[in-house]
Design a protein around this motif. Structure first.
Motif, PDB file in Angstrom:
ATOM      1  N   GLY A   1      -3.290   0.413   3.389  1.00  0.00           N
ATOM      2  CA  GLY A   1      -3.340  -0.490   2.237  1.00  0.00           C
ATOM      3  C   GLY A   1      -3.198   0.271   0.919  1.00  0.00           C
ATOM      4  N   VAL A   2      -2.378  -0.265   0.003  1.00  0.00           N
ATOM      5  CA  VAL A   2      -2.171   0.329  -1.333  1.00  0.00           C
ATOM      6  C   VAL A   2      -2.715  -0.671  -2.369  1.00  0.00           C
ATOM      7  CG1 VAL A   2      -0.493   1.240  -2.965  1.00  0.00           C
ATOM      8  CG2 VAL A   2      -0.128   1.534  -0.495  1.00  0.00           C
ATOM      9  N   LEU A   3      -3.731  -0.249  -3.119  1.00  0.00           N
ATOM     10  CA  LEU A   3      -4.406  -1.141  -4.058  1.00  0.00           C
ATOM     11  C   LEU A   3      -3.813  -0.977  -5.457  1.00  0.00           C
ATOM     12  CD1 LEU A   3      -6.697  -3.134  -4.757  1.00  0.00           C
ATOM     13  CD2 LEU A   3      -8.171  -1.125  -5.119  1.00  0.00           C
ATOM     14  N   ASP A   4      -3.432  -2.097  -6.059  1.00  0.00           N
ATOM     15  CA  ASP A   4      -2.996  -2.124  -7.463  1.00  0.00           C
ATOM     16  C   ASP A   4      -4.227  -2.460  -8.305  1.00  0.00           C
ATOM     17  OD1 ASP A   4      -1.890  -2.478  -9.940  1.00  0.00           O
ATOM     18  OD2 ASP A   4      -0.202  -3.704  -9.226  1.00  0.00           O
ATOM     19  N   LYS A   5      -4.729  -1.449  -9.048  1.00  0.00           N
ATOM     20  CA  LYS A   5      -5.973  -1.635  -9.795  1.00  0.00           C
ATOM     21  C   LYS A   5      -5.823  -2.660 -10.921  1.00  0.00           C
ATOM     22  CE  LYS A   5      -7.731   3.030  -8.910  1.00  0.00           C
ATOM     23  NZ  LYS A   5      -8.220   4.292  -9.527  1.00  0.00           N
ATOM     24  N   ASN A   6      -4.655  -2.774 -11.474  1.00  0.00           N
ATOM     25  CA  ASN A   6      -4.455  -3.718 -12.591  1.00  0.00           C
ATOM     26  C   ASN A   6      -4.513  -5.168 -12.117  1.00  0.00           C
ATOM     27  OD1 ASN A   6      -4.134  -1.575 -14.404  1.00  0.00           O
ATOM     28  ND2 ASN A   6      -1.931  -1.434 -13.936  1.00  0.00           N
ATOM     29  N   SER A   7      -3.797  -5.443 -11.013  1.00  0.00           N
ATOM     30  CA  SER A   7      -3.746  -6.827 -10.524  1.00  0.00           C
ATOM     31  C   SER A   7      -4.846  -7.123  -9.517  1.00  0.00           C
ATOM     32  CB  SER A   7      -2.377  -7.113  -9.890  1.00  0.00           C
ATOM     33  OG  SER A   7      -2.188  -6.275  -8.755  1.00  0.00           O
ATOM     34  N   GLY A   8      -5.452  -6.060  -8.936  1.00  0.00           N
ATOM     35  CA  GLY A   8      -6.488  -6.260  -7.923  1.00  0.00           C
ATOM     36  C   GLY A   8      -5.940  -6.692  -6.584  1.00  0.00           C
ATOM     37  N   CYS A   9      -4.647  -6.557  -6.363  1.00  0.00           N
ATOM     38  CA  CYS A   9      -4.021  -6.970  -5.101  1.00  0.00           C
ATOM     39  C   CYS A   9      -3.717  -5.728  -4.248  1.00  0.00           C
ATOM     40  CB  CYS A   9      -2.736  -7.751  -5.385  1.00  0.00           C
ATOM     41  SG  CYS A   9      -1.884  -8.314  -3.870  1.00  0.00           S
ATOM     42  N   MET A  10      -3.990  -5.825  -2.972  1.00  0.00           N
ATOM     43  CA  MET A  10      -3.716  -4.720  -2.040  1.00  0.00           C
ATOM     44  C   MET A  10      -2.543  -5.093  -1.145  1.00  0.00           C
ATOM     45  SD  MET A  10      -6.134  -2.937   0.852  1.00  0.00           S
ATOM     46  CE  MET A  10      -7.120  -2.052  -0.338  1.00  0.00           C
TER      47      MET A  10
ATOM     48  N   MET B   1     -18.487 -10.170 -14.861  1.00  0.00           N
ATOM     49  CA  MET B   1     -18.192 -10.726 -13.540  1.00  0.00           C
ATOM     50  C   MET B   1     -16.872 -10.154 -13.055  1.00  0.00           C
ATOM     51  SD  MET B   1     -17.921 -14.715 -12.399  1.00  0.00           S
ATOM     52  CE  MET B   1     -17.537 -15.128 -10.725  1.00  0.00           C
ATOM     53  N   ALA B   2     -16.877  -9.647 -11.832  1.00  0.00           N
ATOM     54  CA  ALA B   2     -15.675  -9.017 -11.295  1.00  0.00           C
ATOM     55  C   ALA B   2     -14.610 -10.062 -11.023  1.00  0.00           C
ATOM     56  CB  ALA B   2     -16.010  -8.271 -10.012  1.00  0.00           C
ATOM     57  N   GLY B   3     -13.350  -9.630 -11.209  1.00  0.00           N
ATOM     58  CA  GLY B   3     -12.229 -10.524 -10.972  1.00  0.00           C
ATOM     59  C   GLY B   3     -11.970 -10.707  -9.486  1.00  0.00           C
ATOM     60  N   GLU B   4     -11.224 -11.727  -9.171  1.00  0.00           N
ATOM     61  CA  GLU B   4     -10.886 -11.982  -7.779  1.00  0.00           C
ATOM     62  C   GLU B   4      -9.864 -10.957  -7.298  1.00  0.00           C
ATOM     63  OE1 GLU B   4      -9.521 -15.900  -7.371  1.00  0.00           O
ATOM     64  OE2 GLU B   4     -11.471 -16.847  -7.808  1.00  0.00           O
ATOM     65  N   ALA B   5      -9.976 -10.556  -5.980  1.00  0.00           N
ATOM     66  CA  ALA B   5      -9.047  -9.589  -5.367  1.00  0.00           C
ATOM     67  C   ALA B   5      -8.452 -10.224  -4.127  1.00  0.00           C
ATOM     68  CB  ALA B   5      -9.769  -8.280  -5.008  1.00  0.00           C
ATOM     69  N   GLY B   6      -7.255  -9.800  -3.786  1.00  0.00           N
ATOM     70  CA  GLY B   6      -6.573 -10.329  -2.597  1.00  0.00           C
ATOM     71  C   GLY B   6      -5.698  -9.255  -1.964  1.00  0.00           C
ATOM     72  N   TRP B   7      -5.124  -9.584  -0.849  1.00  0.00           N
ATOM     73  CA  TRP B   7      -4.223  -8.624  -0.199  1.00  0.00           C
ATOM     74  C   TRP B   7      -3.010  -9.361   0.312  1.00  0.00           C
ATOM     75  CZ3 TRP B   7      -3.098  -9.165   5.026  1.00  0.00           C
ATOM     76  CH2 TRP B   7      -3.925 -10.012   5.761  1.00  0.00           C
ATOM     77  N   CYS B   8      -1.952  -8.601   0.468  1.00  0.00           N
ATOM     78  CA  CYS B   8      -0.661  -9.172   0.862  1.00  0.00           C
ATOM     79  C   CYS B   8      -0.037  -8.264   1.931  1.00  0.00           C
ATOM     80  CB  CYS B   8       0.265  -9.307  -0.341  1.00  0.00           C
ATOM     81  SG  CYS B   8       1.892  -9.996   0.087  1.00  0.00           S
ATOM     82  N   TYR B   9       0.306  -8.806   3.087  1.00  0.00           N
ATOM     83  CA  TYR B   9       0.898  -8.035   4.186  1.00  0.00           C
ATOM     84  C   TYR B   9       2.388  -7.884   3.942  1.00  0.00           C
ATOM     85  CZ  TYR B   9       2.597  -6.879   8.866  1.00  0.00           C
ATOM     86  OH  TYR B   9       3.220  -6.273   9.919  1.00  0.00           O
ATOM     87  N   ARG B  10       2.841  -6.615   3.879  1.00  0.00           N
ATOM     88  CA  ARG B  10       4.246  -6.329   3.605  1.00  0.00           C
ATOM     89  C   ARG B  10       5.043  -5.930   4.850  1.00  0.00           C
ATOM     90  NH1 ARG B  10       5.190  -8.714  -1.154  1.00  0.00           N
ATOM     91  NH2 ARG B  10       3.794  -7.944  -2.812  1.00  0.00           N
ATOM     92  N   GLY B  11       4.383  -5.667   6.004  1.00  0.00           N
ATOM     93  CA  GLY B  11       5.109  -5.251   7.211  1.00  0.00           C
ATOM     94  C   GLY B  11       5.479  -3.781   7.152  1.00  0.00           C
ATOM     95  N   ASP B  12       6.712  -3.462   7.564  1.00  0.00           N
ATOM     96  CA  ASP B  12       7.182  -2.072   7.532  1.00  0.00           C
ATOM     97  C   ASP B  12       7.465  -1.638   6.109  1.00  0.00           C
ATOM     98  OD1 ASP B  12       7.049  -1.865  10.298  1.00  0.00           O
ATOM     99  OD2 ASP B  12       9.120  -2.600  10.570  1.00  0.00           O
ATOM    100  N   PRO B  13       7.232  -0.359   5.784  1.00  0.00           N
ATOM    101  CA  PRO B  13       7.559   0.143   4.449  1.00  0.00           C
ATOM    102  C   PRO B  13       9.047   0.012   4.161  1.00  0.00           C
ATOM    103  CG  PRO B  13       6.138   1.698   5.630  1.00  0.00           C
ATOM    104  CD  PRO B  13       6.594   0.674   6.611  1.00  0.00           C
ATOM    105  N   GLN B  14       9.384   0.024   2.888  1.00  0.00           N
ATOM    106  CA  GLN B  14      10.786  -0.103   2.492  1.00  0.00           C
ATOM    107  C   GLN B  14      11.532   1.191   2.786  1.00  0.00           C
ATOM    108  OE1 GLN B  14      10.891  -1.284  -1.610  1.00  0.00           O
ATOM    109  NE2 GLN B  14       9.730  -3.187  -1.267  1.00  0.00           N
ATOM    110  N   GLU B  15      12.865   1.100   2.674  1.00  0.00           N
ATOM    111  CA  GLU B  15      13.706   2.256   2.907  1.00  0.00           C
ATOM    112  C   GLU B  15      13.301   3.390   1.983  1.00  0.00           C
ATOM    113  OE1 GLU B  15      16.562   4.354   4.980  1.00  0.00           O
ATOM    114  OE2 GLU B  15      15.875   2.289   5.354  1.00  0.00           O
ATOM    115  N   GLY B  16      13.100   4.581   2.542  1.00  0.00           N
ATOM    116  CA  GLY B  16      12.689   5.742   1.750  1.00  0.00           C
ATOM    117  C   GLY B  16      11.196   5.893   1.657  1.00  0.00           C
ATOM    118  N   GLN B  17      10.428   4.916   2.172  1.00  0.00           N
ATOM    119  CA  GLN B  17       8.976   5.006   2.174  1.00  0.00           C
ATOM    120  C   GLN B  17       8.469   5.146   3.619  1.00  0.00           C
ATOM    121  OE1 GLN B  17       7.724   1.396   0.239  1.00  0.00           O
ATOM    122  NE2 GLN B  17       8.008   2.240  -1.827  1.00  0.00           N
TER     123      GLN B  17
END
Length: 412
Positions: free
Chosen positions: A86-95, A1-17
């Motif tokens: 969107g940047v997906l973290d495969k380990n945590s399943g959070c984007m 059974m696949a794990g739960e996934a979610g997303w988190c809005y970060r706004g503007d990228p950080q300095e240098g990104q």
């Protein structure tokens, strides 16, 4: 059974990104992994209009691409829509979702902007960018056309500068008042080219437009032979001329009242024959030298030569030079016809009849008559049905003021 996934809005990228979405105006990339992207940000962080300015550069083996989010080349959709990356973290399943901008990448010909700033190139018009492409990739014919157009533009610019400089020098040397005076003199000279010589200070009407200025003594002598058809004309011949319309209405009316005195009759016949040929000449567009139109081969050479040289202009068409009766020449013929008619009719003539013979508008012949300083009156026609305009030559000559130009009111 696949794990739960979610997303988190970060706004503007950080300095240098940075987060950017790109599209290419000239197609799709086959191997986008081989491209190097560089994002340039504005250093003016205090100015709210400039601190968000970005320039994105991409390099490939063949071409360089550039895009920006400001100026004429910027996409309008960035102000109407919102884009996200969107940047997906495969380990945590959070984007993690970041704000992004869309850039339209356009090819940049670096050879022609190496000594110029990038913003200067981007500010060029579409026509200028096409010219750069023609210089780089155009055919020989396209390059020659481009060089010819640029040379014409340079020539026009040099000519305009020369004209402006000459005008400034003339104004500085002579002054505005002197130029206005010169313009009035030139306008008067242009009118004198159309009207017969006028002696404004004459004491008698016959000296205002002298007969010798209309028909020289040599020409008057040459008119004796062709004018004989009018000198000895009979009532039956006049009726036949009226039926055939072989002569203008003014001449036919005057033939009905020829003087009985032989000398006066001969003088009037010569004047009428010359006037009739003036009217016939005015109705021509091109006068052929071989036959001289309606005048025929019996016309004396000095008369035909005078008519052609005085009342026609040279024109070139279909590989040949023609003697043409232009609009200004028609006005000149009308003025000389009026002057000759004044001498025939004791310095009073029917302008309406002459207008119909010359096929002019009434306003046109009245303008010519006023320019000749004639007094304009009204009279009933022969049958009393229509109103005729009469021209009277009196001394001193009347003065006509130029009508003031009034702006026409629009009908509501």
């Amino acid at each position: 059974m696949a794990g739960e996934a979610g997303w988190c809005y970060r706004g503007d990228p950080q300095e240098g990104q940075s987060a950017a979405l790109v599209q290419f105006s000239n197609g799709k990339l086959k191997s986008p992994e081989n491209m190097d992207f560089t994002l340039y940000k504005s250093k003016d962080a205090n100015n709210p209009r400039k601190k968000h300015r970005r320039i994105l550069n991409a390099e490939t083996e063949r071409l360089s691409y550039v895009a920006n989010n400001f100026g004429a080349g910027a996409l309008k959709c960035n102000t109407l829509c919102r884009y996200f990356v969107g940047v997906l973290d495969k380990n945590s399943g959070c984007m993690e979702v970041y704000n992004a901008e869309l850039f339209n990448m356009q090819p940049l010909i670096s050879d022609y902007v190496e000594d110029k700033s990038l913003s200067e190139y981007l500010s060029k018009s579409y026509r200028e960018k096409v010219d750069l492409c023609i210089e780089a990739f155009g055919t020989s014919k396209q390059r020659r056309a481009l060089n010819s157009r640029r040379m014409n533009e340079v020539g026009k610019e040099v000519l305009n500068k020369a004209v402006i400089k000459a005008a400034e020098d003339v104004i500085e040397t002579k002054g505005v008042a002197a130029l206005v005076s010169d313009a009035a003199v030139d306008a008067k000279a242009d009118v004198s080219l159309i009207l017969p010589p006028c002696h404004e200070d004459a004491d008698k009407p016959e000296d205002v437009y002298k007969f010798e200025d209309l028909i020289s003594p040599a020409e008057y002598e040459a008119l004796q032979a062709p004018a004989a058809i009018f000198t000895n004309v009979t009532s039956a011949e006049i009726a036949k001329m009226i039926e055939e319309k072989s002569h203008c209405s003014f001449v036919l009316d005057e033939l009905k009242s020829m003087p009985l005195d032989e000398k006066s009759r001969d003088h009037k016949a010569r004047c009428l024959w010359f006037l009739d040929n003036l009217v016939k000449l005015s109705l021509q567009r091109v006068v052929k030298k071989t036959f001289l139109g309606p005048m025929g081969p019996d016309c004396p050479h000095n008369i035909s030569s005078k008519l052609v040289k005085t009342f026609t202009v040279l024109s070139y068409s279909n590989g040949r030079i023609h003697n043409q009766v232009s609009a200004s020449m028609k006005a000149k013929i009308a003025a000389h016809t009026i002057a000759l008619a004044l001498h025939i009719n004791n310095f009073q003539t029917d302008l309406t009849i002459l207008q119909r013979d010359l096929k002019l508008r009434e306003s046109r012949i009245l303008d010519i008559a006023k320019a000749m300083r004639l007094k304009i009156t009204k009279s009933k026609g022969l049958l009393g049905l229509d109103e005729h305009k009469m021209g009277l030559l009196t001394v001193p000559l009347p003065v006509y003021k130029m009508p003031s130009v009034r702006r026409k009111r629009k009908m509501k």
